[in-house]
Scaffold this active site. Structure first.
Site, PDB file in Angstrom:
ATOM      1  NE  ARG A   1     -19.118  11.050  -1.137  1.00  0.00           N
ATOM      2  CZ  ARG A   1     -19.457   9.870  -1.664  1.00  0.00           C
ATOM      3  NH1 ARG A   1     -19.351   9.672  -2.958  1.00  0.00           N
ATOM      4  NH2 ARG A   1     -19.877   8.887  -0.904  1.00  0.00           N
TER       5      ARG A   1
ATOM      6  NE  ARG B   1     -13.416   3.967   0.705  1.00  0.00           N
ATOM      7  CZ  ARG B   1     -12.180   3.610   1.066  1.00  0.00           C
ATOM      8  NH1 ARG B   1     -11.680   4.025   2.228  1.00  0.00           N
ATOM      9  NH2 ARG B   1     -11.434   2.830   0.299  1.00  0.00           N
TER      10      ARG B   1
ATOM     11  CG  ASP C   1     -13.394   1.775  -7.855  1.00  0.00           C
ATOM     12  OD1 ASP C   1     -14.441   1.176  -8.183  1.00  0.00           O
ATOM     13  OD2 ASP C   1     -13.367   2.645  -6.965  1.00  0.00           O
TER      14      ASP C   1
ATOM     15  CD  GLU D   1      -2.520   1.738   0.350  1.00  0.00           C
ATOM     16  OE1 GLU D   1      -2.300   2.874  -0.119  1.00  0.00           O
ATOM     17  OE2 GLU D   1      -3.405   0.973  -0.081  1.00  0.00           O
TER      18      GLU D   1
END
Length: 431
Positions: free
Chosen positions: A191, A113, A309, A41
Site C-alpha cells: 500500500r 482513513r 473486525d 482505547e
C-alpha cells in the site's frame, strides 16, 4: 455548530472497547438512542493511520444521519462514480459506471482513513461521549446482571460491553471461551499514498487527472493493482494484492522496499512501473489475516458482543469492511433501545440474528471478486468483459441498517428459542 438530538435516556450503560469505525459508530449511535456510553482505547493519543478507505451508500446514510457530519467529510472525501479495469498488460477491458445505477442508493465517501477517522473521533467527543485514551483492556468479565472490563488496574462495569478492538480482539476470548489466533490468508497488500504532483503533466498520466478523481484496476494472475487519485488531484494511492504465505505472527503490518513490489509486478504494464518510480520508498506491506467465521458473536451470559473486525474481518475486495462495522453500531443501538434495560441480553441476541447472515453474505462478495479477478480466463473475459466487473449488489448497498433493525426487531425476538431460524429470517434476498 450543529444540533445533535438525543432520545430520552434509557438507563443502559454501554462500555465500548476500541475507537475504530465499529467502536465509534456504536458509541455515537448508542449515545443518540439515549444510552450512557464509555469508550476505552489503548492508544495514548489518536494517530492518523492508514491510507485509502471507502464507505458505501449503506454506511454513507449513517454519516448523513449525524447532524453536521457531511459538512465535515465533504472537504476531505470524494464520491466515486466508476472504475476502469485493465488487464495486467495494460489492455483496456471495461469502464464500469457506478453513478447511474447507485444514485438512488445514497452517498458514498472515499478518502484517507486517518482524515475520516479524525472527523468521526472529534465528532464523538464534541457531542459529549466519554472517550478515555491510554486505557488498554486486559480482561473481560460478566455475570447474569452486568458486564465489564479491566483496564489500567481499574474495573469498569456496565450493562453491556461492545468489543470493537480489531482483528486481534481480546473480546473474542470471552465469546469463544478460548483464544483463537488469526491465520494467514495466503495474501498480502502493498500500500502507498503520496503526493501526485510528480505525475501531473506527464502525457501517460493525463487520463488520471481529467476528472474529479479516477480509479483504475489492473488484473492479472493472482495479483491486482488499483490506483485512485483524490478529488483535488493532490494525492495518489495504490494497493497491490498478491500471494503471501508468511506467518502472521511475524507481524501483520510492516514496511517493505519498493523493490519487493516490483518483483511481483515484473512484466506488468509499464505504466505501473512508472507509478512505482514516483512512489516514496519504503511502502506498507499489510498481511491479510483470516479467521474462521465465529459460531456466535455474543458471550455465554449474553452481555458482551464483538463487533466490526473483531467479529467479522473482511477482504478489501468486498469494499465493505468499514461499512459493515458501522452497520453493527446502528443495529446494536436500536436493539438496546427496543429491549430496555431489563432485557439487554435479548437485545444482543437479536443484534446477532439481524446481522449474522447479512455479514456472511457480504464477506462472500469479497471472496468472489478476488477469485474472479485472480483466476480470470482472459480469452473468456475478452468475449464478455462484464464478467470481470466489480460486484456492487443492490441488496448490499441500498440498505438502511437502522430502519431494518427497527422494523424486524420484534419478529426476530420472537424466534430466539430457535437461533438458526432467527438468523435465516434475516438472510438477505440475493438474486
Amino acid at each position: 455548530m450543529f444540533d445533535f438530538i438525543r432520545d430520552p435516556e434509557t438507563g443502559i450503560k454501554v462500555i465500548v472497547v476500541g475507537t475504530g469505525f465499529a467502536g465509534l459508530t456504536a458509541a455515537i449511535e448508542c449515545f443518540r438512542k439515549g444510552h450512557s456510553v464509555l469508550v476505552l482505547e489503548s492508544f495514548q493519543e489518536r494517530k492518523k493511520l492508514g491510507d485509502g478507505i471507502s464507505f458505501g451508500p449503506n454506511s454513507g446514510r449513517i454519516f448523513l444521519s449525524w447532524p453536521g457530519m457531511n459538512e465535515r467529510l465533504e472537504p476531505i472525501t470524494w464520491n466515486t462514480d466508476g472504475l476502469t479495469i485493465k488487464s495486467w498488460k495494460g489492455e483496456h477491458i471495461l469502464d464500469q459506471d457506478f453513478g447511474s445505477k447507485e444514485q438512488g442508493y445514497g452517498k458514498n465517501y472515499n478518502g484517507h482513513r486517518g482524515d475520516i477517522h479524525e472527523a468521526v473521533f472529534n465528532y464523538a467527543t464534541e457531542i459529549g461521549i466519554d472517550i478515555r485514551l491510554g486505557h488498554k483492556v486486559v480482561d473481560y468479565f460478566e455475570s447474569d446482571t452486568e458486564a465489564g472490563v479491566v483496564a489500567n488496574g481499574e474495573r469498569f462495569v456496565g450493562d453491556v460491553v461492545l468489543s470493537g478492538d480489531g482483528v486481534r480482539s481480546l473480546g473474542r476470548t470471552i465469546v469463544l471461551g478460548h483464544e483463537d489466533k488469526p491465520k494467514p490468508s495466503g495474501y498480502a497488500i502493498y500500500r502507498a499514498w503520496f503526493d501526485a504532483s510528480a505525475l501531473q503533466g506527464i502525457p501517460d498520466f493525463e487520463w488520471m487527472f481529467t476528472k474529479g478523481q479516477e480509479i483504475c484496476a489492473w488484473i492479472g494472475p493472482d495479483i491486482h493493482f488499483i490506483i485512485a487519485t483524490t478529488k483535488k488531484h493532490n494525492d495518489l494511492s495504490w494497493v497491490c494484492t498478491h500471494k503471501d504465505d508468511k506467518d502472521v505472527e511475524e507481524g501483520w503490518m510492516a514496511e517493505a522496499p519498493i523493490a519487493d513490489a516490483r518483483k511481483h509486478l515484473e512484466g506488468w504494464d509499464p505504466l505501473i512501473h512508472k507509478i512505482l518510480d514516483a512512489t516514496p520508498d519504503p511502502i506498507i506491506d499489510w498481511k491479510l489475516v483470516y479467521r474462521d467465521p465465529l459460531p456466535t458473536w455474543i458471550s455465554p451470559k449474553r452481555r458482551t458482543a464483538v463487533i466490526g473486525d473483531a467479529a467479522h474481518p473482511f477482504l478489501p475486495t468486498s469494499i465493505q469492511g468499514a461499512s459493515q462495522a458501522m452497520e453493527d453500531g446502528t443495529t446494536l443501538a436500536v436493539c438496546l433501545q427496543k429491549s430496555g434495560k431489563e432485557r439487554v441480553q435479548e437485545a444482543l441476541q437479536v443484534f446477532e440474528a439481524l446481522r449474522y447472515e447479512r455479514v456472511r453474505a457480504a464477506q462472500k462478495t469479497g471472496e468472489t471478486t478476488r477469485d474472479i479477478w485472480h483466476k480470470a480466463d482472459w480469452n473468456e473475459v475478452k468475449k464478455n468483459p462484464e464478467s470481470i466487473k466489480l460486484r456492487r449488489e443492490e441488496w448490499l448497498l441500498n440498505f438502511d441498517s437502522e430502519k431494518y433493525a427497527e422494523d424486524h426487531y420484534a419478529a426476530t425476538a420472537a424466534l430466539l428459542d430457535d437461533p438458526e431460524a432467527a438468523r435465516q429470517l434475516n438472510a438477505p434476498k440475493i438474486d
